[in-house]
Design a protein around this motif. Structure first.
Motif, short mmCIF file in Angstrom:
data_model
loop_
_atom_site.label_atom_id
_atom_site.label_comp_id
_atom_site.label_asym_id
_atom_site.label_seq_id
_atom_site.Cartn_x
_atom_site.Cartn_y
_atom_site.Cartn_z
N GLY A 121 39.87 38.53 14.57
CA GLY A 121 39.09 38.00 13.62
C GLY A 121 40.14 37.31 13.09
N LEU A 122 40.77 37.01 12.44
CA LEU A 122 41.08 35.71 11.75
C LEU A 122 41.92 34.54 12.49
CD1 LEU A 122 43.48 35.41 9.15
CD2 LEU A 122 45.61 36.64 9.95
N ALA A 123 42.07 34.89 13.59
CA ALA A 123 42.39 33.98 14.85
C ALA A 123 41.15 32.59 14.80
CB ALA A 123 42.71 34.05 15.78
N ILE A 124 39.99 33.64 14.43
CA ILE A 124 38.89 32.68 15.04
C ILE A 124 38.48 31.95 12.57
CG2 ILE A 124 36.22 32.53 14.83
CD1 ILE A 124 36.64 35.67 17.05
N LYS A 125 38.35 33.22 12.04
CA LYS A 125 38.86 31.65 11.20
C LYS A 125 39.51 30.99 10.61
CE LYS A 125 38.43 33.56 6.60
NZ LYS A 125 38.81 34.59 4.93
N THR A 126 40.90 31.06 11.19
CA THR A 126 42.01 29.97 11.21
C THR A 126 41.33 28.54 11.96
OG1 THR A 126 43.46 31.22 11.35
CG2 THR A 126 44.43 29.64 11.21
N ALA A 127 41.00 29.52 13.15
CA ALA A 127 40.55 27.88 14.16
C ALA A 127 38.81 27.22 13.55
CB ALA A 127 40.12 28.77 14.98
N VAL A 128 38.25 27.46 12.77
CA VAL A 128 37.13 27.20 12.31
C VAL A 128 38.03 26.89 11.27
CG1 VAL A 128 34.97 27.81 10.56
CG2 VAL A 128 35.33 29.30 12.74
N HIS A 154 38.13 42.21 11.49
CA HIS A 154 36.73 42.27 12.02
C HIS A 154 36.73 41.57 12.88
CE1 HIS A 154 35.67 47.14 9.82
NE2 HIS A 154 36.34 46.20 8.84
N VAL A 155 35.90 41.25 13.94
CA VAL A 155 35.49 40.11 14.13
C VAL A 155 33.55 39.73 14.43
CG1 VAL A 155 37.08 39.99 15.91
CG2 VAL A 155 34.78 41.62 16.87
N GLY A 156 32.61 40.84 14.30
CA GLY A 156 31.28 40.46 13.77
C GLY A 156 31.07 39.03 13.02
N ASP A 157 30.92 39.66 12.01
CA ASP A 157 30.88 38.61 10.61
C ASP A 157 32.07 37.13 10.67
OD1 ASP A 157 29.24 40.27 10.10
OD2 ASP A 157 30.16 41.38 7.86
N ALA A 212 32.57 45.66 23.98
CA ALA A 212 32.15 45.47 22.40
C ALA A 212 32.14 44.04 21.20
CB ALA A 212 31.81 47.17 22.09
N SER A 213 33.57 44.57 21.31
CA SER A 213 34.32 43.17 20.61
C SER A 213 33.96 41.39 21.12
CB SER A 213 35.26 43.07 20.46
OG SER A 213 35.87 44.33 19.49
N LEU A 214 34.09 41.75 23.31
CA LEU A 214 33.84 40.37 23.08
C LEU A 214 31.98 40.06 23.43
CD1 LEU A 214 35.57 40.56 26.84
CD2 LEU A 214 36.08 39.91 24.67
N LYS A 215 31.12 40.97 23.06
CA LYS A 215 29.87 40.27 22.92
C LYS A 215 29.44 40.04 21.28
CE LYS A 215 28.14 43.68 27.32
NZ LYS A 215 27.86 44.67 27.06
N GLN A 216 30.04 40.51 20.52
CA GLN A 216 29.90 39.94 19.20
C GLN A 216 30.97 38.78 18.81
OE1 GLN A 216 32.29 43.33 16.44
NE2 GLN A 216 30.75 44.57 16.12
N MET A 217 31.87 38.34 19.87
CA MET A 217 32.12 37.76 19.34
C MET A 217 31.03 36.15 20.22
SD MET A 217 36.86 38.24 19.89
CE MET A 217 36.41 38.94 21.29
N ALA A 218 30.67 35.98 21.22
CA ALA A 218 30.17 35.35 21.57
C ALA A 218 29.32 34.87 21.28
CB ALA A 218 30.38 35.79 23.24
#
Length: 293
Positions: free
Chosen positions: A100-107, A139-142, A165-171
């Motif tokens: 989740g932190l990685a995705i937030k950093t990317a954004v 958390h990766v969903g939000d 399940a986490s992959l589906k939350q992210m994609a």
């Protein structure tokens, strides 16, 4: 987005879309050094399939474990050799899986215009490809939903023990086009051809259009353009000759001269009329005098 199929002929109309593409790669302790090298090989092969350049696809890499490191930004490398060399130098970060932190950093840092992303007006697609073999420790969903709301298309690749399940939350949706799974890092390279098809873009102008003059490709769409001297009609397809408005340029000097002549002629006519009336009056009086004799 529906994947398109690559024709086998050299005249293939399927070509890499222009993207702002960010790879988000898991380098946690669960990934052995040899497997991490396979991830880097996969990234290099992916780069080979792309049309890379300042006006083509730009690529960045975000590396993460318990911390996040941006290996290089979208604005850093615009040719494949430099990009692949930078990929080869990436080292794993070891412990943790803070996806989740990685995705937030990317954004917040990798997909910004300051980091080389194109502005929304350019209509360049923003794509993130996440590679992970574990379960996120945050958390990766939000966070993923917020990224998708920003217009970022997310693909999630799970390897080995990755949590589906986490992959589906992210994609992004549809999930069947954006979630991938491979059993080992040894076969992750096989996804290269899959992504080549998934990220391809058809040439709309070559597949049929109604443009009367010229068809111009615009990312995944096209627009019609008219030749010089023509304008595009309201139907945005046909062209008409430009209407040239001709204005009569009147020499003001000639107008003034004409008005002066008219005034002089009018004055002369008035004077002649007055003189004629005077002569006529004299003749009339003379005739009256002769009639009395």
């Amino acid at each position: 987005m529906l994947p398109c199929r690559l024709p086998e002929s050299p005249e293939s109309q399927c070509r890499s879309r222009i993207l702002d593409l960010v790879f988000i790669i898991d380098s946690s302790r669960s990934i052995r050094p040899s497997d991490f090298e396979k991830v880097k090989t996969f990234l290099g092969l992916m780069v080979d399939t792309l049309a890379v350049g300042p006006d083509a696809t730009r690529v960045a890499v975000v590396n993460y474990a318990s911390t996040v490191k941006i290996e290089f930004l979208l604005k850093d490398h615009f040719n494949k050799p430099d990009m692949k060399k930078a990929i080869s130098r990436i080292e794993p970060l070891a412990a943790g899986t803070m996806t989740g932190l990685a995705i937030k950093t990317a954004v917040n840092e990798a997909f910004t215009e300051q980091s080389g992303a194109r502005p929304p007006s350019s209509n360049i697609a923003k794509v993130a490809i996440i590679v992970t073999d574990g379960r996120p420790q945050d958390h990766v969903g939000d966070i993923s939903a917020a990224a998708r709301a920003e217009g970022i298309e997310i693909y999630a690749i799970g390897v080995d023990r990755a949590d589906m399940a986490s992959l589906k939350q992210m994609a992004s949706l549809p999930l069947e086009d954006h979630v991938f799974y491979v059993e080992t890092y040894g076969v992750i390279e096989k996804l290269t051809s899959t992504f080549q098809e998934t990220l391809c873009g058809l040439d709309p102008c070559s597949t049929g259009n109604d443009c009367e003059h010229t068809c111009v490709n615009s990312n995944a769409s096209f627009y019609c353009k008219c030749s010089s001297g023509y304008i595009l009609n309201a139907d945005q397809k046909t062209c008409s000759l430009k209407q040239v408005k001709v204005e009569m340029v009147v020499d003001p000097c000639k107008c003034e001269a004409r008005r002066a002549f008219q005034k002089q002629a009018q004055a002369a006519m008035q004077q002649l009329t007055a003189e004629f009336a005077d002569v006529a009056g004299r003749i009339e009086r003379l005739e009256e005098a002769l009639g009395r004799v």
